[in-house]
Structure formats: structure tokens, C-alpha cells
Scaffold this motif. Structure first.
Motif, PDB file in Angstrom:
ATOM      1  N   ALA A 111     -24.661 -19.423  -5.281  1.00  0.00           N
ATOM      2  CA  ALA A 111     -23.620 -19.508  -4.457  1.00  0.00           C
ATOM      3  C   ALA A 111     -22.799 -20.524  -4.587  1.00  0.00           C
ATOM      4  O   ALA A 111     -21.631 -20.531  -4.805  1.00  0.00           O
ATOM      5  CB  ALA A 111     -24.080 -19.168  -3.118  1.00  0.00           C
TER       6      ALA A 111
ATOM      7  N   PHE B  27     -18.894 -20.435  -6.114  1.00  0.00           N
ATOM      8  CA  PHE B  27     -17.999 -21.057  -5.287  1.00  0.00           C
ATOM      9  C   PHE B  27     -17.245 -22.142  -6.159  1.00  0.00           C
ATOM     10  O   PHE B  27     -15.833 -21.924  -6.026  1.00  0.00           O
ATOM     11  CB  PHE B  27     -18.425 -21.702  -4.044  1.00  0.00           C
ATOM     12  CG  PHE B  27     -17.558 -22.304  -3.324  1.00  0.00           C
ATOM     13  CD1 PHE B  27     -16.594 -21.394  -2.601  1.00  0.00           C
ATOM     14  CD2 PHE B  27     -17.116 -23.689  -3.135  1.00  0.00           C
ATOM     15  CE1 PHE B  27     -15.442 -22.098  -1.816  1.00  0.00           C
ATOM     16  CE2 PHE B  27     -16.025 -24.274  -2.154  1.00  0.00           C
ATOM     17  CZ  PHE B  27     -15.480 -23.175  -1.726  1.00  0.00           C
TER      18      PHE B  27
ATOM     19  N   LEU C 296     -13.324 -21.571  -7.436  1.00  0.00           N
ATOM     20  CA  LEU C 296     -12.224 -22.749  -6.875  1.00  0.00           C
ATOM     21  C   LEU C 296     -11.567 -23.113  -8.389  1.00  0.00           C
ATOM     22  O   LEU C 296     -10.309 -23.376  -8.060  1.00  0.00           O
ATOM     23  CB  LEU C 296     -12.805 -23.762  -6.193  1.00  0.00           C
ATOM     24  CG  LEU C 296     -11.951 -24.802  -5.283  1.00  0.00           C
ATOM     25  CD1 LEU C 296     -11.717 -23.777  -4.125  1.00  0.00           C
ATOM     26  CD2 LEU C 296     -13.071 -25.818  -4.663  1.00  0.00           C
TER      27      LEU C 296
ATOM     28  N   ALA D 293      -9.760 -21.858  -1.726  1.00  0.00           N
ATOM     29  CA  ALA D 293     -11.236 -22.245  -1.120  1.00  0.00           C
ATOM     30  C   ALA D 293     -11.275 -20.615  -0.699  1.00  0.00           C
ATOM     31  O   ALA D 293     -12.475 -20.289  -0.464  1.00  0.00           O
ATOM     32  CB  ALA D 293     -11.047 -23.133  -0.390  1.00  0.00           C
ATOM     33  N   VAL D 294     -10.414 -20.043   0.395  1.00  0.00           N
ATOM     34  CA  VAL D 294     -10.828 -19.015   1.074  1.00  0.00           C
ATOM     35  C   VAL D 294     -10.977 -17.528   0.007  1.00  0.00           C
ATOM     36  O   VAL D 294     -12.055 -16.911   0.286  1.00  0.00           O
ATOM     37  CB  VAL D 294      -9.552 -18.492   1.866  1.00  0.00           C
ATOM     38  CG1 VAL D 294      -9.859 -16.938   2.297  1.00  0.00           C
ATOM     39  CG2 VAL D 294      -9.399 -19.523   3.051  1.00  0.00           C
ATOM     40  N   GLN D 295     -10.311 -17.629  -0.994  1.00  0.00           N
ATOM     41  CA  GLN D 295     -10.526 -16.654  -1.946  1.00  0.00           C
ATOM     42  C   GLN D 295     -11.860 -16.816  -2.645  1.00  0.00           C
ATOM     43  O   GLN D 295     -12.826 -15.987  -2.990  1.00  0.00           O
ATOM     44  CB  GLN D 295      -9.365 -16.444  -3.093  1.00  0.00           C
ATOM     45  CG  GLN D 295      -8.174 -15.920  -2.498  1.00  0.00           C
ATOM     46  CD  GLN D 295      -7.053 -15.850  -3.634  1.00  0.00           C
ATOM     47  OE1 GLN D 295      -7.064 -16.551  -4.348  1.00  0.00           O
ATOM     48  NE2 GLN D 295      -6.273 -15.204  -3.409  1.00  0.00           N
ATOM     49  N   SER D 296     -12.161 -17.984  -3.188  1.00  0.00           N
ATOM     50  CA  SER D 296     -13.562 -18.031  -3.631  1.00  0.00           C
ATOM     51  C   SER D 296     -14.415 -17.964  -2.762  1.00  0.00           C
ATOM     52  O   SER D 296     -15.574 -17.434  -2.882  1.00  0.00           O
ATOM     53  CB  SER D 296     -13.486 -19.653  -4.079  1.00  0.00           C
ATOM     54  OG  SER D 296     -14.862 -20.106  -4.590  1.00  0.00           O
ATOM     55  N   LEU D 297     -14.275 -18.127  -1.587  1.00  0.00           N
ATOM     56  CA  LEU D 297     -15.666 -18.214  -0.557  1.00  0.00           C
ATOM     57  C   LEU D 297     -15.861 -16.539  -0.386  1.00  0.00           C
ATOM     58  O   LEU D 297     -16.863 -16.246  -0.227  1.00  0.00           O
ATOM     59  CB  LEU D 297     -15.337 -18.459   0.692  1.00  0.00           C
ATOM     60  CG  LEU D 297     -16.343 -18.644   1.950  1.00  0.00           C
ATOM     61  CD1 LEU D 297     -17.568 -19.420   1.642  1.00  0.00           C
ATOM     62  CD2 LEU D 297     -15.596 -19.199   3.265  1.00  0.00           C
ATOM     63  N   LEU D 298     -14.681 -15.904  -0.411  1.00  0.00           N
ATOM     64  CA  LEU D 298     -14.932 -14.399  -0.087  1.00  0.00           C
ATOM     65  C   LEU D 298     -15.623 -13.600  -1.426  1.00  0.00           C
ATOM     66  O   LEU D 298     -16.473 -12.783  -1.207  1.00  0.00           O
ATOM     67  CB  LEU D 298     -13.356 -13.799  -0.107  1.00  0.00           C
ATOM     68  CG  LEU D 298     -13.197 -12.153   0.139  1.00  0.00           C
ATOM     69  CD1 LEU D 298     -13.762 -11.858   1.472  1.00  0.00           C
ATOM     70  CD2 LEU D 298     -12.065 -11.679   0.000  1.00  0.00           C
TER      71      LEU D 298
ATOM     72  N   THR E  39     -17.356 -15.216  -3.520  1.00  0.00           N
ATOM     73  CA  THR E  39     -18.794 -15.697  -3.453  1.00  0.00           C
ATOM     74  C   THR E  39     -19.644 -14.714  -2.502  1.00  0.00           C
ATOM     75  O   THR E  39     -20.777 -14.387  -2.833  1.00  0.00           O
ATOM     76  CB  THR E  39     -18.888 -17.151  -3.278  1.00  0.00           C
ATOM     77  OG1 THR E  39     -18.187 -17.695  -4.201  1.00  0.00           O
ATOM     78  CG2 THR E  39     -20.401 -17.606  -3.125  1.00  0.00           C
ATOM     79  N   ALA E  40     -19.085 -14.527  -1.519  1.00  0.00           N
ATOM     80  CA  ALA E  40     -19.806 -13.825  -0.383  1.00  0.00           C
ATOM     81  C   ALA E  40     -20.266 -12.390  -0.773  1.00  0.00           C
ATOM     82  O   ALA E  40     -21.326 -11.907  -0.573  1.00  0.00           O
ATOM     83  CB  ALA E  40     -19.110 -14.014   0.916  1.00  0.00           C
TER      84      ALA E  40
END
Length: 175
Positions: free
Chosen positions: A16, A20, A24, A40-45, A47-48
Motif C-alpha cells: 500500500a 500510494f 502521488l 494525495a486524495v486520488q492516490s489514497l483512493l 491505493t485503497a
């Protein structure tokens, strides 16, 4: 290096983190005009979603074989290296893993020609659009990329099916 590869293959948090950071980085390269928080938000989404799918697949395979995910990873590595275990319990686990993977591959084989045909149609459509607009550089590069990707998928499918059939027969010979 071996311990890092093993740790990475067994650890979902490590995977993960790498996903991420890669997401990023891609956001920074391809979306320079956007705010870094959006990267960061798109990368987190992303990745999740990816880690969720990987965790689901790992749990599904673990249930099918009756082994822990770490054991399944070790057995998968041994399958790739064509190593047949001496322990009867490990052989039984490996046999269930091989059968599970063969079943998935054979079910996926039915749809493979259709997916590859669809990708070919998309590549041809891009070439036609490029020819009508007068810009062929991107469509040609795209078509070559699609052809290379499809050839890679076919090669990997054939190689994996051969490996799994070999391991099935090697496991049956040892019983």
C-alpha cells in the motif's frame, strides 16, 4: 535483497505504501496544475481500491487452499520455481493451490479472445480517428502499445498454463 522481496510480497501495508507513493508521483507528473492535496486524495483512493481487491483475492485463495496468505505466497514462489515439496501436507496444499489457479485461468480463458478482440477494435478505432483528423503519431504509438500488451498477455497466459499443468503432473507423480 531476498528478505526485502519476501517482506514486500507478504506485507499488504508495504504494498500500500509503494502504491500510494507511485500514485502521488504520477499525480505530480501528469496533473501539475492541480493542488497537491488532490494528488494525495486520488492516490489514497486508488491505493485503497487496489489493496482492497488484493486483500479479497488473498483471502479467497487462502480459503480455497486452507492455508494462511503467507503460506500461499511461499507456495506460489515454489510453483514459479517448479519446486515440489517433500512434505505430504505441503504437497496437498500446493495441489489445492494449483487446482484453484488452474480453475481461475481456465475460466478466464473463455473470455480472453473477446477481451483481446475488443482491445484490437479500440486500437483500430484510434487509428481510424487519427487518420480522419490527420494526426497519426499518437494513434500509431497507441496501437503498437496495445499490440505489445496483447502479445504479452498471450505469452504470460500460455507460460502460466504450462507451468500449472507441469506442477499438477509433478504433484501427481510424487503421490
Amino acid at each position: 535483497m531476498h528478505t526485502v522481496k519476501r517482506w514486500f510480497s507478504h506485507s499488504l501495508p508495504a504494498q500500500a505504501l509503494v502504491l500510494f507513493v507511485l500514485g502521488l508521483g504520477f499525480g505530480a507528473v501528469f496533473r501539475r496544475d492541480d493542488h497537491p492535496a488532490l494528488w494525495a486524495v486520488q492516490s489514497l483512493l486508488y491505493t485503497a481500491v487496489i489493496i482492497g481487491v488484493v486483500a479479497y483475492q488473498r483471502r479467497r485463495t487462502s480459503r480455497a487452499t486452507g492455508a494462511r496468505p503467507g503460506t500461499v505466497d511461499d507456495l506460489s514462489r515454489r510453483i514459479r520455481h517448479r519446486e515440489v515439496p517433500e512434505d505430504p501436507e505441503e504437497r496437498a496444499l500446493m495441489g489445492r493451490l494449483v487446482e484453484d489457479q488452474l480453475g481461475k485461468m481456465e475460466r478466464g480463458s473463455r473470455w480472453l479472445p473477446y477481451w483481446l478482440g475488443l482491445m484490437g477494435l479500440i486500437a483500430v478505432g484510434m487509428l481510424v480517428l487519427g487518420a480522419t483528423t490527420g494526426s497519426l503519431a499518437f494513434p500509431v504509438v497507441f496501437a503498437v502499445g496495445v499490440i505489445a500488451f496483447c502479445c504479452g498477455v498471450l505469452w504470460m497466459h500460455k507460460r502460466t498454463m504450462g507451468l500449472l499443468h507441469h506442477m499438477r503432473s509433478a504433484l501427481r507423480d510424487r503421490v
